[in-house]
Design a protein around this motif. Sequence first.
Motif, PDB file in Angstrom:
ATOM      1  N   VAL A 115       0.860  -1.185   0.000  1.00  0.00           N
ATOM      2  CA  VAL A 115       0.000   0.000   0.000  1.00  0.00           C
ATOM      3  C   VAL A 115       0.893   1.230   0.000  1.00  0.00           C
ATOM      4  CG1 VAL A 115      -1.682   1.344   1.316  1.00  0.00           C
ATOM      5  CG2 VAL A 115      -1.952  -1.141   1.103  1.00  0.00           C
ATOM      6  N   VAL A 116       0.591   2.161  -0.879  1.00  0.00           N
ATOM      7  CA  VAL A 116       1.362   3.406  -0.960  1.00  0.00           C
ATOM      8  C   VAL A 116       0.421   4.566  -0.660  1.00  0.00           C
ATOM      9  CG1 VAL A 116       2.804   4.868  -2.413  1.00  0.00           C
ATOM     10  CG2 VAL A 116       2.875   2.386  -2.692  1.00  0.00           C
ATOM     11  N   ILE A 117       0.819   5.434   0.261  1.00  0.00           N
ATOM     12  CA  ILE A 117      -0.003   6.605   0.583  1.00  0.00           C
ATOM     13  C   ILE A 117       0.649   7.820  -0.052  1.00  0.00           C
ATOM     14  CG2 ILE A 117      -1.060   7.980   2.406  1.00  0.00           C
ATOM     15  CD1 ILE A 117      -0.631   5.616   4.304  1.00  0.00           C
ATOM     16  N   GLY A 118       0.010   8.353  -1.072  1.00  0.00           N
ATOM     17  CA  GLY A 118       0.541   9.542  -1.726  1.00  0.00           C
ATOM     18  C   GLY A 118       1.070   9.215  -3.119  1.00  0.00           C
ATOM     19  N   ALA A 119       0.456   9.801  -4.173  1.00  0.00           N
ATOM     20  CA  ALA A 119       0.903   9.554  -5.549  1.00  0.00           C
ATOM     21  C   ALA A 119       1.673  10.766  -6.045  1.00  0.00           C
ATOM     22  CB  ALA A 119      -0.292   9.256  -6.456  1.00  0.00           C
ATOM     23  N   GLY A 120       2.839  10.965  -5.489  1.00  0.00           N
ATOM     24  CA  GLY A 120       3.670  12.098  -5.893  1.00  0.00           C
ATOM     25  C   GLY A 120       4.862  11.633  -6.712  1.00  0.00           C
ATOM     26  N   MET A 121       5.804  12.560  -6.909  1.00  0.00           N
ATOM     27  CA  MET A 121       6.933  12.253  -7.787  1.00  0.00           C
ATOM     28  C   MET A 121       7.845  11.182  -7.192  1.00  0.00           C
ATOM     29  SD  MET A 121       7.740  16.081  -9.151  1.00  0.00           S
ATOM     30  CE  MET A 121       8.812  15.535 -10.469  1.00  0.00           C
ATOM     31  N   ALA A 122       8.023  11.194  -5.853  1.00  0.00           N
ATOM     32  CA  ALA A 122       8.930  10.238  -5.232  1.00  0.00           C
ATOM     33  C   ALA A 122       8.333   8.835  -5.279  1.00  0.00           C
ATOM     34  CB  ALA A 122       9.217  10.646  -3.785  1.00  0.00           C
ATOM     35  N   ILE A 161      -0.587  -3.892  -5.702  1.00  0.00           N
ATOM     36  CA  ILE A 161      -0.305  -2.524  -5.269  1.00  0.00           C
ATOM     37  C   ILE A 161      -1.593  -1.716  -5.164  1.00  0.00           C
ATOM     38  CG2 ILE A 161       0.955  -0.395  -5.810  1.00  0.00           C
ATOM     39  CD1 ILE A 161       2.923  -2.158  -7.403  1.00  0.00           C
ATOM     40  N   THR A 162      -1.748  -1.042  -4.041  1.00  0.00           N
ATOM     41  CA  THR A 162      -2.866  -0.106  -3.873  1.00  0.00           C
ATOM     42  C   THR A 162      -2.272   1.268  -3.627  1.00  0.00           C
ATOM     43  OG1 THR A 162      -4.197  -1.845  -2.880  1.00  0.00           O
ATOM     44  CG2 THR A 162      -4.944   0.428  -2.560  1.00  0.00           C
ATOM     45  N   LEU A 163      -2.753   2.246  -4.389  1.00  0.00           N
ATOM     46  CA  LEU A 163      -2.175   3.593  -4.307  1.00  0.00           C
ATOM     47  C   LEU A 163      -3.252   4.586  -3.883  1.00  0.00           C
ATOM     48  CD1 LEU A 163       0.174   5.555  -4.864  1.00  0.00           C
ATOM     49  CD2 LEU A 163      -0.481   5.552  -7.272  1.00  0.00           C
ATOM     50  N   PHE A 164      -3.062   5.162  -2.704  1.00  0.00           N
ATOM     51  CA  PHE A 164      -3.987   6.187  -2.227  1.00  0.00           C
ATOM     52  C   PHE A 164      -3.443   7.573  -2.563  1.00  0.00           C
ATOM     53  CE2 PHE A 164      -5.173   2.685   0.551  1.00  0.00           C
ATOM     54  CZ  PHE A 164      -6.542   2.820   0.654  1.00  0.00           C
ATOM     55  N   ASN A 165      -4.345   8.477  -2.900  1.00  0.00           N
ATOM     56  CA  ASN A 165      -3.898   9.870  -3.067  1.00  0.00           C
ATOM     57  C   ASN A 165      -5.008  10.799  -2.603  1.00  0.00           C
ATOM     58  OD1 ASN A 165      -1.915  11.668  -3.712  1.00  0.00           O
ATOM     59  ND2 ASN A 165      -2.600  11.973  -5.819  1.00  0.00           N
ATOM     60  N   ALA A 166      -4.649  11.786  -1.814  1.00  0.00           N
ATOM     61  CA  ALA A 166      -5.658  12.741  -1.348  1.00  0.00           C
ATOM     62  C   ALA A 166      -6.131  13.597  -2.511  1.00  0.00           C
ATOM     63  CB  ALA A 166      -5.080  13.613  -0.227  1.00  0.00           C
ATOM     64  N   GLU A 167      -5.202  13.970  -3.414  1.00  0.00           N
ATOM     65  CA  GLU A 167      -5.605  14.706  -4.615  1.00  0.00           C
ATOM     66  C   GLU A 167      -6.378  13.751  -5.515  1.00  0.00           C
ATOM     67  OE1 GLU A 167      -3.124  17.549  -6.954  1.00  0.00           O
ATOM     68  OE2 GLU A 167      -1.536  16.905  -5.603  1.00  0.00           O
ATOM     69  N   GLY A 218      -8.329  10.777  -4.682  1.00  0.00           N
ATOM     70  CA  GLY A 218      -9.364  11.586  -4.043  1.00  0.00           C
ATOM     71  C   GLY A 218      -9.860  10.911  -2.779  1.00  0.00           C
ATOM     72  N   GLU A 219      -9.050   9.996  -2.249  1.00  0.00           N
ATOM     73  CA  GLU A 219      -9.455   9.215  -1.085  1.00  0.00           C
ATOM     74  C   GLU A 219      -8.348   9.330  -0.032  1.00  0.00           C
ATOM     75  OE1 GLU A 219     -10.843   5.304  -2.277  1.00  0.00           O
ATOM     76  OE2 GLU A 219     -10.790   4.627  -0.194  1.00  0.00           O
ATOM     77  N   PRO A 220      -8.363  10.378   0.776  1.00  0.00           N
ATOM     78  CA  PRO A 220      -7.275  10.559   1.735  1.00  0.00           C
ATOM     79  C   PRO A 220      -7.273   9.475   2.814  1.00  0.00           C
ATOM     80  CG  PRO A 220      -8.962  12.261   1.975  1.00  0.00           C
ATOM     81  CD  PRO A 220      -9.314  11.478   0.761  1.00  0.00           C
ATOM     82  N   VAL A 221      -6.090   9.003   3.171  1.00  0.00           N
ATOM     83  CA  VAL A 221      -5.958   8.026   4.252  1.00  0.00           C
ATOM     84  C   VAL A 221      -6.065   8.779   5.565  1.00  0.00           C
ATOM     85  CG1 VAL A 221      -4.355   6.462   5.407  1.00  0.00           C
ATOM     86  CG2 VAL A 221      -4.597   6.402   2.908  1.00  0.00           C
ATOM     87  N   VAL A 222      -6.867   8.236   6.489  1.00  0.00           N
ATOM     88  CA  VAL A 222      -7.077   8.943   7.758  1.00  0.00           C
ATOM     89  C   VAL A 222      -6.399   8.241   8.934  1.00  0.00           C
ATOM     90  CG1 VAL A 222      -9.206  10.059   7.041  1.00  0.00           C
ATOM     91  CG2 VAL A 222      -9.312   7.788   8.063  1.00  0.00           C
ATOM     92  N   ARG A 223      -6.050   6.942   8.784  1.00  0.00           N
ATOM     93  CA  ARG A 223      -5.499   6.243   9.941  1.00  0.00           C
ATOM     94  C   ARG A 223      -4.724   5.019   9.474  1.00  0.00           C
ATOM     95  NH1 ARG A 223      -7.461   2.552  13.793  1.00  0.00           N
ATOM     96  NH2 ARG A 223      -9.442   2.333  12.695  1.00  0.00           N
TER      97      ARG A 223
END
Lengths: 115, 812
Positions: free
Chosen positions: B6-13, B31-37, B78-83
């Motif tokens: 699981v990856v939190i954040g779909a940014g450049m890194a 692989i599951t990729l969360f992104n708040a954006e 568009g699904e921010p991780v909260v915990r």
Amino acid sequence: MIWPTSNWIDIGALDDIPRRGARVVRTAHGCVAVFRTQDDRVFALDDRCPHKGGPLSEGIVHGDAVTCPLHGMVIGLADGQARGADSGAVATHPARVEGGRILLDAARLIRGRAA
Amino acid sequence: MKRKLVVIGAGMASGRMLEHLLAADPDGWDITLFNAEPRGNYNRIMLSPVLSGEKTWDEIVTHDEAWYAANRIACRFGEPVVRIDRQARVVHSNRGSAPYDKLVIATGSAPFVIPVPGRDLPGVVTYRDLDDTNAMIAAARPGAKAVVIGGGLLGLEAAAGLRQRGMEVTVIHLMGHLMERQLDPAAGYLLQRDLERRGIRVHCRGSTAAILGKDRVEGVLLEDNTGYEADLVCMAVGIRPETRLAVDAHLEVARGIVVDDRMVTSDPDILALGECVEHDGQLFGLVAPLYDQAKVAAATLMGQDAAFRPVQTATKLKVTGVDLFSAGDFADKPGREDIVFRDPARGVYKRLVIEQDRLIGAVMYGDTADGSWFFGLIKDATSIAPMRDTLIFGPTYQGGATANPLAAVAALPPEAEICGCNGVCKGTILTAIEGGATTLAEIRATTKASASCGTCTGLVEQVLASALGDAFEKPAAQPICGCTDLTHEDVRRLIKARGLKSMPAVMQELGWKTSCGCATCRPALNYYLLADWPGEYRDDPQSRFVNERNHANIQKDGTFSVVPRMWGGVTTPAELRAIADAAEKYAVPMVKVTGGQRIDLLGVRKEDLPAIWADLNAAGLVSGHAYAKGLRTVKTCVGSDFCRFGTQDSTGLGIRLEKRLWGSWTPHKVKLAVSGCPRNCAEATCKDVGIVCVESGYEIGVGGAAGMDVKETERLAKVATEDEAIEIVVAFVQLYREHAKYLDRPYKWLAKVGLDWVRAQVVEDRASRAALVARFDLSQSIHQRDPWAERAIPQARAGFAPLADLTREAAE
């Protein structure tokens, strides 16, 4: 025989020609294109491109040059010379603006270029 | 069995980490990729060119939907991780959850908002992601006032972008000179002077006291009581690592999430990377070390040994026309010496900082060509003692080499870094060239050099040129003409992005090199302005080719041809009689039937044009636009009315299309045809738009050609009704009007943008189709006028006649 050295004739108002445009004056020796540049200078040239005789008066005027509408040769308005890689020239005629009116040296136009 | 990542954040890194991981181990992970954006990975460094209008959003997307789908990554955008539940090894978002075997935290950073009154007012934005960028673009009306708080890298890029969009911009900076972390005061001054020349006001030593406004932001008040009006305030004072999830999960967090050399946090199953981490007491904001972290994190996930070692980084400012470079340490300290070079007239400043015969810092302004060479000397701690006398003049002066522009690059050692973002050195690029790469695109694909911020593109091209010699052809981003270095596509975009609504505005703002353009750029600009600002821009006849200016086609002898419209190729005895009368009255030398099913009167004198038009108008005939970059003809067969094979009323549809589409200008001429059955007597399959009727409806093809190139149409859509067929054709023509390069026929444009993209806009997305139709109708409300009728009136006729006639004077 004594020809007058110049004979300025009023051919029309400056505003009869759009900026970056031209109008034609008919003469016994063919048409003369009278150009008005963006900064209101006026030039008169034979209305025949040296390449294939295209009417320069129908070309797009940019800076102090005109691009012939038929095949794109660029002619300098002040000297009548082809620009860039092309060669060739058209005759130019004295022209000036006075009080918003355009004057051509008709003495030469009437009696022709040979004089 | 696959392990769950699981990856939190779909940014450049994290995006780069996934690339490494999938390249080495494509089947090892779910692989599951969360992104708040609500979107995937894009090149965040390039938001500034998007803000200024020099790039589009599409150009900076690094991973699109297709990439994620191809790599079977479950995207939860568009699904921010909260915990994070470390016990159960599950992350919880606002909408669901996902279990993990390994977790990677890549939450990046959050902009720092200074705690002053008024910071929550509408109109106060930060500058971090696409939404911030779009908010600024939306607020950037020309003439409106913007205040940017923060004169660092990000703040200045924001200021320049807003200025380019026509806003009045003030930069407020707390310190004594701009970009004090990267520049010394002298270079800071030159930068300030350049920005002020562009109309950006700079207020240094300004401390913000309050942001003022009632319902939305109205101004900014400083502690020294200076006030600035503002319709928009952008806070760009810095960033802090986004660590809240890690803190709540009781991971070890200092300023950032603490990681070891393998990018592992205090929980062995949780890694972290990017701007949210702290390594060895250090935080990271530039992209180069983040990419190194990505490589290490991928290796760690695969159980390999790797260690992150931060390297020095260099800084460049992405403001078009500002040339600035800084690297290393340039503070004044005992034991350090400076070598300084100034050329005030050219605005050039170079300063090298030397300690014990080693270069430790470099600041350059105005001429940064030697930047990467100096950066190499700093990183490698090369002794500069033997070349100290000429060091400041750069590598070309070492060893008496000539001042060939390529020599500086050729002189670089293989270890010299070319691409700072991706840490690509010259040797890597040379290896790729030896491996067969010959273009910039291939170098990008094989090495990633120049694939991030793009400022090293010129350098990469020089490496290619020095290695390949004449075999390297610089990719032709063809400028429109000699008056500009910009391409048609650049200019179209900038006209829209910067709201340029007149030809002088385009030439001034985009730096035209000639006073009033030339016969190549002016017609193109005139078209773009007409198409983009219907009703606001007024057509400039002097920027049109002769045929469009005179609404007739010039012939080789200077006479013109006149072609009235025959809707769908259908005419009447009365029309034919009027045409015959006109041909006789004006002694037309030739009457010819055209390939587009109408009649051409050839050899009409210019001064007769208004009169012949008036006569034709009187019989109900209008201009056929046979001269125009616009709708020419809609060729039809007789269809179901007469033909025993006809399946639909092809003639009627052709007439409806022609009546709907005539008038508005297009990038090049547009020809249509409608055939009533697949026997295709109207030759619809080689037209710009061709409709072939079948029993069950209408097959719409686009992108045909039968001129210099011959090409069959490709299927755009098949629809059941005439109305829908017309709607799709109108939307297609409008999309072509809005996007194509001047003088590209639809088939050439389609080859560039792809039929799939076009189909998405005009067929699949109903809202987009409706909007295109509405914009076309707006244009038609202005341009669907018979140009002949407008010029057949007495006032207009004079312009077609000679200014004077001196033939009689000659006779005297």
